[in-house]
Design a protein around this motif. Structure first.
Motif, short mmCIF file in Angstrom:
data_model
loop_
_atom_site.label_atom_id
_atom_site.label_comp_id
_atom_site.label_asym_id
_atom_site.label_seq_id
_atom_site.Cartn_x
_atom_site.Cartn_y
_atom_site.Cartn_z
N UNK A 9 6.85 -1.37 -4.39
CA UNK A 9 5.92 -0.94 -5.09
C UNK A 9 5.21 0.01 -3.88
N UNK A 10 4.08 0.91 -4.47
CA UNK A 10 3.39 1.72 -3.51
C UNK A 10 1.99 1.59 -3.88
N UNK A 11 0.89 2.14 -3.18
CA UNK A 11 -0.29 2.03 -3.75
C UNK A 11 -0.61 2.85 -5.07
N UNK A 12 0.09 3.90 -5.19
CA UNK A 12 0.27 4.80 -6.57
C UNK A 12 0.65 3.75 -7.52
N UNK A 13 1.80 3.31 -7.40
CA UNK A 13 2.56 2.49 -8.58
C UNK A 13 1.71 1.15 -8.76
N UNK A 14 1.02 0.70 -7.74
CA UNK A 14 0.09 -0.48 -8.12
C UNK A 14 -1.49 -0.20 -8.70
N UNK A 15 -1.56 1.39 -8.48
CA UNK A 15 -2.74 1.79 -9.05
C UNK A 15 -2.59 2.23 -10.81
N UNK A 16 -1.13 1.99 -10.94
CA UNK A 16 -0.70 2.34 -12.34
C UNK A 16 -0.49 3.78 -12.60
N UNK A 17 -0.58 4.88 -11.48
CA UNK A 17 -0.15 6.22 -11.55
C UNK A 17 0.94 6.18 -12.03
N UNK A 18 1.35 7.14 -13.07
CA UNK A 18 2.68 7.09 -13.78
C UNK A 18 3.27 8.28 -13.12
N UNK A 19 4.61 8.10 -13.19
CA UNK A 19 5.62 9.27 -12.51
C UNK A 19 5.31 10.61 -13.13
N UNK A 20 5.47 11.61 -12.45
CA UNK A 20 5.57 12.77 -12.93
C UNK A 20 6.77 13.30 -13.99
N UNK A 21 6.71 14.29 -14.53
CA UNK A 21 7.63 14.70 -15.52
C UNK A 21 9.02 15.03 -14.72
N UNK A 22 8.67 15.66 -13.40
CA UNK A 22 9.66 15.94 -12.54
C UNK A 22 10.42 14.80 -12.18
N UNK A 23 9.71 13.96 -11.55
CA UNK A 23 10.53 12.53 -11.30
C UNK A 23 11.04 11.94 -12.51
N UNK A 24 10.50 11.86 -13.32
CA UNK A 24 11.38 11.07 -14.60
C UNK A 24 12.48 12.03 -15.13
N UNK A 25 12.24 13.35 -14.82
CA UNK A 25 13.54 13.91 -15.17
C UNK A 25 14.71 13.69 -14.19
N UNK A 26 14.12 13.86 -12.82
CA UNK A 26 15.44 13.43 -11.83
C UNK A 26 15.78 11.96 -12.00
N UNK A 27 15.02 11.23 -12.21
CA UNK A 27 15.32 9.58 -12.30
C UNK A 27 16.44 9.69 -13.39
N UNK A 28 15.97 10.52 -14.58
CA UNK A 28 16.79 10.25 -15.89
C UNK A 28 18.38 10.91 -15.56
N UNK A 29 18.44 11.99 -14.91
CA UNK A 29 19.58 12.53 -14.34
C UNK A 29 20.44 11.65 -13.51
#
Length: 143
Positions: A9-29
């Motif tokens: 985890x990171x501070x952002x993930x613990x704060x509930x910050x959702x991943x960007x569309x770019x990250x979701x796309x890269x992770x999907x690939x």
């Protein structure tokens, strides 16, 4: 060999910050590559620890602590289950992963999952049979 790949985890993930569309796309690939290679068995992101709880077992009691939990660097933001030939192969796959926490230092931990033979004689034939029945029941419920 089965491995659990743990995204810290990171501070952002613990704060509930959702991943960007770019990250979701890269992770999907990336996940598509893992599936096509026959590596990935499962993978999920986790809600922040503020939505979780811990149960501590102590002296025959259960102590429940509601999140959030302070030690962010020890928390888990997500995971994969992979089936590979070696830890080295797992390392090579992780090195190909997009940074799960863009713009920050991120950490992914690789842990091998125990297999029946790892438990030795204590894992008796009766216990093995019970475990196999449970796994078969789990698989039958997926269908």
């Amino acid at each position: 060999m089965k491995f659990m790949i743990i995204v810290k985890a990171s501070k952002d993930s613990e704060a509930g910050v959702m991943p960007s569309e770019a990250l979701l796309t890269a992770m999907g690939q990336y996940n598509e590559e893992l599936v096509k290679a026959g590596v990935m068995e499962a993978g999920e992101g986790l809600h922040p620890s503020s939505r979780g709880a811990r149960v501590r077992f102590a002296n025959g009691t259960h102590i429940v602590t509601e999140g959030p939990f302070a030690e962010t660097e020890q928390l888990i933001a997500g995971f994969w289950m992979w089936n590979l030939k070696s830890k080295e192969e797992a390392i090579e796959w992780v090195k190909r992963c997009p940074n799960p926490m863009p713009g920050t230092e991120a950490e992914i931990e690789i842990r091998q999952v125990f297999e029946a033979d790892d438990f030795g004689a204590e894992f008796t034939p009766e216990l093995r049979e019970r475990e196999e029945r449970l796994r078969a029941e789990i698989e039958s419920r997926k269908a």
